[in-house]
Design an enzyme around this catalytic site. Structure first.
Site, PDB file in Angstrom:
ATOM      1  N   LYS A   8       0.888  -1.333  -0.088  1.00 28.23           N
ATOM      2  CA  LYS A   8       0.098   0.600   0.057  1.00 28.23           C
ATOM      3  C   LYS A   8       0.628   1.163   0.257  1.00 28.23           C
ATOM      4  O   LYS A   8       1.973   1.514   0.116  1.00 28.23           O
ATOM      5  CB  LYS A   8      -0.898  -0.086   1.365  1.00 28.23           C
ATOM      6  N   ASP A 131      -2.532  -1.047  10.706  1.00 27.40           N
ATOM      7  CA  ASP A 131      -2.715  -1.268   9.340  1.00 27.40           C
ATOM      8  C   ASP A 131      -3.522  -2.887   8.926  1.00 27.40           C
ATOM      9  O   ASP A 131      -4.120  -2.805   7.087  1.00 27.40           O
ATOM     10  CB  ASP A 131      -1.241  -1.511   7.969  1.00 27.40           C
TER      11      ASP A 131
END
Length: 296
Positions: A8, A131
């Site tokens: 990401k 996350d």
């Protein structure tokens, strides 16, 4: 079974302050990109986590913790052979470890026939790391709290992304970067709200997203790691685009206007021994729960 674990980047990363639990309150828009580890799952009599990098094998990998916690939630003894094929550089701010953990939850939920919903898996993910929850869905999403509160957003088109991996290793990077944040780097989430308005307006343009990319760690990283500032200045000085920090760094990214611009960045950074890669943004249907064999 094989499940991809995508990296990401953070299109925005705002920190509003320190929480009572010791974590920081964040508001961030995360986006999966076309760089992925691969996790292979096989039945086994006990739990094994294999990786070509010895330091990432066994109990020290977050994947092991994911398997143990999922086993507890399902009321079973965790048993599987999980082989991690690493492609995401470690400790670069791309979320590789968190993505691997999310892929483990998804894959083992199928392998063990637990039938837990993605929302139930998100409860386990939140306990593993800030996350991890995001990677259960992937795509474009708003993350709040310490990063575990996820709201999916309108997916971005498959924009090109130039990724830069500096020749730089930072011990205990995330904790060190957070410890150096001051009130001057805190913000109220306004940049993120602007970005969300663009993403939901239906009038998206690459330049408008590029112009709003923001990272609370940028000043700290420039001060603490002069190499990053030098590389960014080299590109800007030759008429190139602004480079942005991935998460807490030290990886950098930009949205190049063309493949030629990407190649120019790669040429300018050759003297720095940096890795420079061209990838694209990845939609939710290719990652997270959308990547599972049973959903295709």
């Amino acid at each position: 079974m094989e499940v991809p674990a995508y990296a990401k980047l953070n299109l925005t990363f705002e920190v509003s302050g320190r929480r009572d639990d010791g974590f920081h309150q964040v508001t961030t828009i995360m986006q999966t990109i076309g760089l992925a580890d691969l996790l292979h799952f096989e039945p086994s009599a006990d739990l094994k986590v294999k990786c070509e990098y010895p330091e990432l094998a066994g109990e020290q990998n977050l994947v092991w913790n994911a398997a143990v916690e999922l086993g507890k939630a399902g009321g079973i003894e965790p048993a599987a052979k999980i082989t991690i094929e690493k492609h995401i550089p470690v400790a670069m701010g791309l979320g590789g470890g968190s993505s691997d953990a999310a892929a483990a939850l998804l894959g083992l939920n199928v392998l063990w026939g637990l039938g837990l919903s993605v929302e139930e898996l998100a409860g386990i993910a939140a306990g593993l790391g800030s996350d991890v929850s995001f990677f259960l869905w992937g795509g474009t999403a708003l993350a709040q709290g310490r990063g575990e509160q996820i709201t999916s957003l309108s997916p971005l088109p498959p924009l090109a992304v130039t990724l830069v991996f500096p020749d730089l290793a930072i011990p205990n990077k995330t904790a060190a970067m957070y410890s150096k944040l001051t009130m001057g780097q805190f913000s109220d989430g306004g940049v993120t709200r602007q970005m969300i308005r663009i993403l939901t307006s239906g009038q998206f343009v690459r330049e408008s997203v590029s112009g709003l990319v923001f990272n609370a760690f940028s000043e700290v990283a420039s001060r603490e790691y002069p190499l990053l500032l030098e590389m960014c200045s080299k590109i800007a000085g030759q008429g190139g685009p602004t480079m942005h920090l991935c998460g807490a760094g030290p990886a950098l990214f930009t949205l190049p206007s063309s493949e030629e611009e990407h190649q120019r960045i790669a040429e300018l950074l050759q003297p720095y021994s940096a890795g420079v890669y061209l990838v694209s943004m990845v939609p939710p249907e290719r990652c997270g729960v959308g990547s599972l064999p049973s959903s295709s």
